[in-house]
Design a protein around this motif. Structure first.
Motif, mmCIF file in Angstrom:
data_model
loop_
_atom_site.group_PDB
_atom_site.id
_atom_site.type_symbol
_atom_site.label_atom_id
_atom_site.label_comp_id
_atom_site.label_asym_id
_atom_site.label_seq_id
_atom_site.Cartn_x
_atom_site.Cartn_y
_atom_site.Cartn_z
ATOM 1 N N ILE A 44 0.838 -1.208 0.000
ATOM 2 C CA ILE A 44 0.000 0.000 0.000
ATOM 3 C C ILE A 44 0.871 1.255 0.000
ATOM 4 O O ILE A 44 0.557 2.257 -0.663
ATOM 5 N N LEU A 45 2.000 1.195 0.707
ATOM 6 C CA LEU A 45 2.917 2.335 0.763
ATOM 7 C C LEU A 45 3.847 2.405 -0.451
ATOM 8 O O LEU A 45 4.714 3.284 -0.496
ATOM 9 N N ARG A 46 3.708 1.458 -1.379
ATOM 10 C CA ARG A 46 4.520 1.415 -2.600
ATOM 11 C C ARG A 46 6.005 1.283 -2.286
ATOM 12 O O ARG A 46 6.838 2.026 -2.785
ATOM 13 N N ARG A 47 6.347 0.297 -1.469
ATOM 14 C CA ARG A 47 7.741 0.045 -1.114
ATOM 15 C C ARG A 47 8.291 -1.098 -1.961
ATOM 16 O O ARG A 47 7.642 -2.133 -2.108
ATOM 17 N N ASN A 48 9.502 -0.929 -2.462
ATOM 18 C CA ASN A 48 10.086 -1.949 -3.326
ATOM 19 C C ASN A 48 10.432 -3.203 -2.546
ATOM 20 O O ASN A 48 10.398 -4.312 -3.095
ATOM 21 N N TRP A 49 10.783 -3.065 -1.239
ATOM 22 C CA TRP A 49 11.081 -4.251 -0.460
ATOM 23 C C TRP A 49 9.839 -5.141 -0.324
ATOM 24 O O TRP A 49 9.956 -6.366 -0.250
ATOM 25 N N ALA A 50 8.648 -4.530 -0.298
ATOM 26 C CA ALA A 50 7.421 -5.326 -0.234
ATOM 27 C C ALA A 50 7.214 -6.100 -1.535
ATOM 28 O O ALA A 50 6.758 -7.251 -1.531
ATOM 29 N N ARG A 51 7.560 -5.478 -2.654
ATOM 30 C CA ARG A 51 7.455 -6.163 -3.943
ATOM 31 C C ARG A 51 8.393 -7.364 -3.996
ATOM 32 O O ARG A 51 7.990 -8.461 -4.407
ATOM 33 N N ILE A 52 9.644 -7.172 -3.551
ATOM 34 C CA ILE A 52 10.606 -8.275 -3.542
ATOM 35 C C ILE A 52 10.163 -9.360 -2.567
ATOM 36 O O ILE A 52 10.274 -10.566 -2.851
ATOM 37 N N LEU A 53 9.641 -8.948 -1.423
ATOM 38 C CA LEU A 53 9.166 -9.911 -0.432
ATOM 39 C C LEU A 53 8.047 -10.771 -0.996
ATOM 40 O O LEU A 53 8.031 -12.001 -0.814
ATOM 41 N N MET A 54 7.111 -10.154 -1.712
ATOM 42 C CA MET A 54 6.005 -10.913 -2.295
ATOM 43 C C MET A 54 6.476 -11.803 -3.442
ATOM 44 O O MET A 54 5.922 -12.882 -3.667
ATOM 45 N N LEU A 55 7.496 -11.360 -4.183
ATOM 46 C CA LEU A 55 8.037 -12.211 -5.242
ATOM 47 C C LEU A 55 8.630 -13.496 -4.660
ATOM 48 O O LEU A 55 8.353 -14.598 -5.137
ATOM 49 N N ILE A 56 9.439 -13.343 -3.618
ATOM 50 C CA ILE A 56 10.046 -14.520 -2.990
ATOM 51 C C ILE A 56 8.974 -15.396 -2.362
ATOM 52 O O ILE A 56 8.957 -16.622 -2.533
ATOM 53 N N GLY A 57 8.054 -14.772 -1.625
ATOM 54 C CA GLY A 57 6.999 -15.534 -0.981
ATOM 55 C C GLY A 57 6.093 -16.239 -1.975
ATOM 56 O O GLY A 57 5.647 -17.366 -1.737
ATOM 57 N N SER A 58 5.819 -15.589 -3.107
ATOM 58 C CA SER A 58 4.938 -16.192 -4.107
ATOM 59 C C SER A 58 5.581 -17.416 -4.756
ATOM 60 O O SER A 58 4.895 -18.395 -5.053
ATOM 61 N N VAL A 59 6.905 -17.360 -4.986
ATOM 62 C CA VAL A 59 7.598 -18.510 -5.570
ATOM 63 C C VAL A 59 7.523 -19.708 -4.621
ATOM 64 O O VAL A 59 7.196 -20.836 -5.027
ATOM 65 N N VAL A 60 7.818 -19.456 -3.335
ATOM 66 C CA VAL A 60 7.748 -20.545 -2.345
ATOM 67 C C VAL A 60 6.316 -21.049 -2.208
ATOM 68 O O VAL A 60 6.059 -22.265 -2.166
ATOM 69 N N TRP A 61 5.371 -20.113 -2.146
ATOM 70 C CA TRP A 61 3.958 -20.454 -2.023
ATOM 71 C C TRP A 61 3.491 -21.297 -3.215
ATOM 72 O O TRP A 61 2.774 -22.294 -3.050
ATOM 73 N N LEU A 62 3.894 -20.909 -4.415
ATOM 74 C CA LEU A 62 3.482 -21.641 -5.613
ATOM 75 C C LEU A 62 4.066 -23.046 -5.632
ATOM 76 O O LEU A 62 3.377 -24.020 -6.002
ATOM 77 N N PHE A 63 5.312 -23.183 -5.220
ATOM 78 C CA PHE A 63 5.935 -24.506 -5.187
ATOM 79 C C PHE A 63 5.225 -25.419 -4.191
ATOM 80 O O PHE A 63 4.874 -26.568 -4.512
ATOM 81 N N ALA B 252 8.668 -0.043 -11.309
ATOM 82 C CA ALA B 252 8.879 1.389 -11.485
ATOM 83 C C ALA B 252 8.031 2.201 -10.520
ATOM 84 O O ALA B 252 8.492 3.212 -9.968
ATOM 85 N N THR B 253 6.809 1.771 -10.271
ATOM 86 C CA THR B 253 5.934 2.482 -9.335
ATOM 87 C C THR B 253 6.490 2.421 -7.921
ATOM 88 O O THR B 253 6.481 3.416 -7.193
ATOM 89 N N CYS B 254 6.991 1.232 -7.520
ATOM 90 C CA CYS B 254 7.552 1.087 -6.179
ATOM 91 C C CYS B 254 8.822 1.916 -6.013
ATOM 92 O O CYS B 254 9.018 2.572 -4.980
ATOM 93 N N LEU B 255 9.683 1.904 -7.021
ATOM 94 C CA LEU B 255 10.908 2.699 -6.940
ATOM 95 C C LEU B 255 10.588 4.191 -6.889
ATOM 96 O O LEU B 255 11.235 4.958 -6.164
ATOM 97 N N ALA B 256 9.580 4.608 -7.670
ATOM 98 C CA ALA B 256 9.179 6.013 -7.636
ATOM 99 C C ALA B 256 8.575 6.362 -6.281
ATOM 100 O O ALA B 256 8.794 7.464 -5.761
ATOM 101 N N GLY B 257 7.831 5.432 -5.692
ATOM 102 C CA GLY B 257 7.251 5.687 -4.372
ATOM 103 C C GLY B 257 8.308 5.819 -3.300
ATOM 104 O O GLY B 257 8.207 6.677 -2.417
#
Length: 217
Positions: A87-106, A170-175
């Protein structure tokens, strides 16, 4: 209405701020659901249980419940933390969800395979079902398979596709650039390093959970 991001020269991407908020709300709801499951698990620990009729020792059952509670607390913290960051447009949240989604999907894909191929055989071996009631067993297994596909494959795949888009990055980095205080140093610990430390810490905690489970002689 989405607008173009033009904080830096190069390709212009659409602002995905509204979508980041929407996905962040979904993640917070998932975290709240995990907290609700944790509450029910805690109630099961507090409420006295009837005398055990199985061969499983009471200590092993209690330890298993404690491990389950700890697991859902970690899951709840993950989704709440990532949802707020999204919600705060943080890039660390995007990376966190990418890692979590890969593990979750597996894990979800493995669980779906288990429900589809192994669970029917296990249920038949442990509790043979009369021919007249086999359709009920098929409905139960079909419902579990549907839930496994939705929550174990489609949902994490949706998160993975969304957060891997260049416009979202790009949105997260701009945020983050907009929220940075003027005159502050931009040097900080890389986000992947932070996430790796957190992941290793969770692994260390899981070892302690395993050690507290009593074993039978």
């Amino acid at each position: 209405m989405d607008s173009a991001i033009a904080e830096s020269p190069g390709p212009h991407y659409k602002d995905r701020g509204s979508w980041l908020v929407a996905f962040g709300v979904i993640e917070i709801l998932l975290g709240a659901l995990s907290l609700l499951v944790t509450l029910f698990a805690l109630l099961a620990l507090v409420i006295p249980s009837p005398p055990h009729t199985t061969e499983t020792p009471a200590g092993v059952q209690a330890a298993g419940m404690v491990i389950g509670v700890g697991f859902y607390v970690v899951i709840a913290a993950f989704f709440l933390f990532a949802g707020i960051g999204s919600i705060l447009r943080r890039n660390w949240a995007r990376i966190l969800m990418l890692i979590g989604s890969v593990v979750w999907l597996f894990v979800g894909a493995m669980g779906t395979v288990f429900v589809l191929f192994l669970l029917p055989k296990i249920m038949t071996a442990q509790h043979p079902v009369p021919p007249a009631a086999q359709h009920i067993e098929s409905i139960v297994i079909g419902s579990m398979f549907f839930m496994a596909v939705v929550f174990g494959i489609l949902l994490p795949l949706t998160f993975l596709i969304f957060y891997s888009r260049k416009s979202v990055k790009a949105t997260c980095l701009a945020g983050e650039a907009t929220s940075a205080a003027p005159g502050t140093s931009s040097r900080k610990l890389p986000v992947p390093v932070i996430l790796l430390v957190v992941w290793e810490a969770l692994g260390a905690v899981s070892v302690w959970f395993v050690l507290i489970v009593p074993t039978r002689a």
